[in-house]
Scaffold this motif. Structure first.
Motif, short mmCIF file in Angstrom:
data_model
loop_
_atom_site.label_atom_id
_atom_site.label_comp_id
_atom_site.label_asym_id
_atom_site.label_seq_id
_atom_site.Cartn_x
_atom_site.Cartn_y
_atom_site.Cartn_z
N TYR A 143 0.83 -1.20 0.00
CA TYR A 143 0.00 0.00 0.00
C TYR A 143 0.86 1.25 0.00
N HIS A 195 -2.84 1.39 8.93
CA HIS A 195 -2.09 1.76 7.73
C HIS A 195 -1.26 3.03 7.93
N GLY A 268 -4.21 0.39 -1.07
CA GLY A 268 -3.28 -0.62 -1.57
C GLY A 268 -3.85 -1.39 -2.73
#
Length: 418
Positions: A143, A195, A268
């Protein structure tokens, strides 16, 4: 003598009829095998159902029920209660690391499965305990910031940025052409809590040592430079997006991006199926999420998001069928087709050809093969921390906290979780 022979033949015939089940009896016995699967990938749900039907066609004695969770749902919120009541699915997923320890009593040992010899060795570390492998890598995921090549071209941007200041310049060029830079789906806590947080962790000089020092209490998130830089990136995305970030969920974010309303999203390669569905001809690229001027440190973050695991509690007959399905996904031509073409997965196995995968998958595969290191990720952190970090960040976005207060909240959440 003839009568004796006839009697013997009759006895043999009766014995054969009693010992050999009829085709109908065999069919009835085989149809009793039903597998339940918990699929955490909402992006691949339709394709996953098609794969299951293909498997059932080849194995008519197996019936498979799939439940899909994901998106705004917490994939593990109710799973442990089901397993504790011996009502859990036959196949589900586990993110590895500390979750392996937490869920080990429910995980079947898969060390003897044929796919193990083809898995990239480093991908098995998070799901291995005492030389026992408890899960099959679902895939590799990378990602970063996905961008619309056409909108970049319109703004005169010739190359993706490699530093934070270069990203700021990209934002300026896009807005001069009245193009919204970001679509931000910050309704989703997982996006903020894992993330984004992982970017700051991976940017540490020694990420593993950083996590250990946090556990030892010798350092603090409040005084960490990379964590502070991460909030600068967060501010940039909030200030230059086209909608309320906290009311923008996963699907809305993708719709804004694929419709051309925004030029960039932090996502991602798992979004590729949705992009293909919403805008099949869209030309996209991906570049690392940048938070500082150290260009050499900025890289795509590649990891195994989760592992397919088999419920240790189920009968041996079901375990055998569950393991057969996992091997079929990896070894059969149909299974590999669904993995690479339908799911747009990046295989975590060295024997699966990716030469015809989409460009984003090929880019991530090349990066991974050149440097096969899984970036430190949220699964190596204390359980529950992802949710807490996500909540903290949402409070900051609501303007309830200052910059320093957010860093302090991160530290407090760490201490409470650990």
């Amino acid at each position: 003598m003839k009568k004796i022979v006839v009697i013997i033949l009759l006895l043999l015939s009766v014995t054969a009829c009693q010992s050999e089940p009829s085709k109908d009896d065999t069919k009835e016995t085989e149809q009793t095998i039903t597998l339940t699967i918990r699929n955490p990938k909402v992006e691949i749900a339709p394709a996953f159902e098609k794969m299951i039907k293909a498997y059932e066609k080849q194995h008519p004695h197996v019936q498979i029920e799939v439940s899909t969770v994901g998106g705004a749902l917490d994939n593990y919120s109710d799973l442990k209660a089901q397993l504790a009541a011996n009502e859990g699915p036959d196949i589900f997923t586990n993110p590895g690391y500390e979750a392996t320890d937490l869920w080990e009593p429910y995980l079947e040992d898969l060390s003897d499965q044929t796919w193990v010899q083809h898995a990239y060795p480093e991908t098995l570390e998070p799901i291995t305990r005492d030389n026992h492998i408890y899960g099959m890598p679902m895939n590799l995921e990378g990602y970063g910031i996905i961008y619309n090549k056409n909108l970049f071209h319109q703004a005169g941007i010739k190359a993706p940025p490699t530093t934070f200041s270069a990203l700021q310049t990209v934002v300026e060029k896009l807005e001069k052409k009245e193009i919204t830079p970001f679509a931000t789906g910050y309704y989703e806590k997982w996006k903020l809590g894992d993330h984004l947080m992982n970017i700051a962790i991976a940017q540490q000089e020694k990420p593993d040592q950083f996590i250990q020092q946090l556990k030892d209490g010798t350092i603090s998130i409040e005084k960490n430079e990379q964590m502070d830089q991460l909030i600068d990136l967060l501010d940039l995305t909030i200030e230059h997006n086209g909608a309320d970030p906290l009311s923008t969920d996963y699907m809305t974010e993708l719709q804004q991006f694929t419709s051309g309303e925004a030029a960039m999203i932090l996502q991602g390669n798992w979004v590729q199926p949705m992009i293909d569905k919403l805008h099949p001809q869209m030309e996209i690229g991906i570049f690392p999420i940048v938070i500082n001027e150290k260009a050499t440190n900025n890289a795509l973050h590649i990891h195994v998001p989760s592992y397919w695991v088999v419920n240790k509690q189920i009968p041996s007959k079901k375990k055998k069928e569950a393991k057969r399905l996992l091997n079929w996904m990896v070894h059969s031509e149909q299974g590999q087709y669904f993995m690479t073409k339908a799911f747009h997965f990046i295989p975590a196995f060295d024997h699966i050809d990716v030469s015809e995968s989409n460009p984003m998958a090929q880019t991530i595969t090349q990066v991974y093969q050149e440097n096969p290191m899984i970036a430190p990720n949220w699964s190596n952190l204390p359980a529950g921390l992802r949710e807490s970090f996500g909540t903290d960040t949402q409070q900051y976005i609501k303007h309830n906290w200052s910059h320093h207060q957010l860093l302090k909240a991160y530290q407090q959440s760490w201490e409470q979780a650990y």
